[in-house]
Write a protein that holds these residues in place. Structure first.
Motif, PDB file in Angstrom:
ATOM      1  N   SER A 110      -6.177   4.994  -3.816  1.00 57.92           N
ATOM      2  CA  SER A 110      -5.556   3.742  -3.400  1.00 57.92           C
ATOM      3  C   SER A 110      -6.571   2.838  -2.695  1.00 57.92           C
ATOM      4  O   SER A 110      -6.628   1.634  -2.965  1.00 57.92           O
ATOM      5  N   SER A 111      -7.387   3.408  -1.822  1.00 61.97           N
ATOM      6  CA  SER A 111      -8.403   2.602  -1.127  1.00 61.97           C
ATOM      7  C   SER A 111      -9.406   2.009  -2.108  1.00 61.97           C
ATOM      8  O   SER A 111      -9.785   0.836  -2.001  1.00 61.97           O
TER       9      SER A 111
ATOM     10  N   SER B 171      -2.886  -4.502  -3.123  1.00 63.33           N
ATOM     11  CA  SER B 171      -2.071  -3.417  -3.682  1.00 63.33           C
ATOM     12  C   SER B 171      -1.418  -3.859  -4.983  1.00 63.33           C
ATOM     13  O   SER B 171      -1.321  -3.080  -5.938  1.00 63.33           O
TER      14      SER B 171
ATOM     15  N   ARG C 259       0.830  -1.214   0.000  1.00 67.13           N
ATOM     16  CA  ARG C 259       0.000   0.000   0.000  1.00 67.13           C
ATOM     17  C   ARG C 259       0.865   1.265   0.000  1.00 67.13           C
ATOM     18  O   ARG C 259       0.562   2.222  -0.701  1.00 67.13           O
TER      19      ARG C 259
ATOM     20  N   ILE D 293      -5.320   8.794  -0.904  1.00 62.60           N
ATOM     21  CA  ILE D 293      -6.033   7.885   0.000  1.00 62.60           C
ATOM     22  C   ILE D 293      -7.291   7.345  -0.675  1.00 62.60           C
ATOM     23  O   ILE D 293      -7.570   6.143  -0.637  1.00 62.60           O
ATOM     24  N   TYR D 294      -8.036   8.234  -1.320  1.00 64.09           N
ATOM     25  CA  TYR D 294      -9.266   7.824  -2.019  1.00 64.09           C
ATOM     26  C   TYR D 294      -8.954   6.809  -3.125  1.00 64.09           C
ATOM     27  O   TYR D 294      -9.550   5.731  -3.185  1.00 64.09           O
TER      28      TYR D 294
ATOM     29  N   GLN E 129       0.706   4.223  -2.746  1.00 63.86           N
ATOM     30  CA  GLN E 129       0.422   5.609  -2.385  1.00 63.86           C
ATOM     31  C   GLN E 129       1.563   6.534  -2.800  1.00 63.86           C
ATOM     32  O   GLN E 129       1.326   7.658  -3.231  1.00 63.86           O
TER      33      GLN E 129
ATOM     34  N   SER F 107      -9.785  -1.934  -2.860  1.00 60.21           N
ATOM     35  CA  SER F 107     -11.066  -2.596  -2.567  1.00 60.21           C
ATOM     36  C   SER F 107     -11.616  -3.286  -3.812  1.00 60.21           C
ATOM     37  O   SER F 107     -12.188  -4.373  -3.718  1.00 60.21           O
TER      38      SER F 107
END
Length: 78
Positions: free
Chosen positions: A24-25, A34, A4, A21-22, A8, A29
């Motif tokens: 990568s998350s 990753s 991760r 953050i948005y 990022q 998901s």
């Protein structure tokens, strides 16, 4: 490459901290890891003339990729 933090770090070249953050998350998901998120970033996207997300970002189109991801998240077709 595959954790991760590395994901990022790559995204931070093109996006703000909040966007990193948005994105990568969201990608983790969707893809499950990753490593798979990295793969997605390097796959051709037909909507972008078969450029990868990274290629699009390198060409200054990072906001377009962000919009694309938000549209998919909201149920639009990719």
């Amino acid at each position: 490459m595959g954790d991760r933090f590395e994901l990022q770090k790559l995204l931070s070249l093109y996006y703000s901290k909040e966007e990193v953050i948005y994105v990568s998350s969201l990608l983790i998901s969707w893809s499950g890891s990753s490593e798979e998120a990295f793969s997605w970033l390097n796959e051709p996207i037909p909507a972008f003339g078969n450029m990868t997300a990274i290629e699009a970002c390198e060409k200054g189109l990072s906001e377009h990729i962000l919009t694309y991801l938000k549209q998919i998240e909201n149920g639009s077709f990719a």
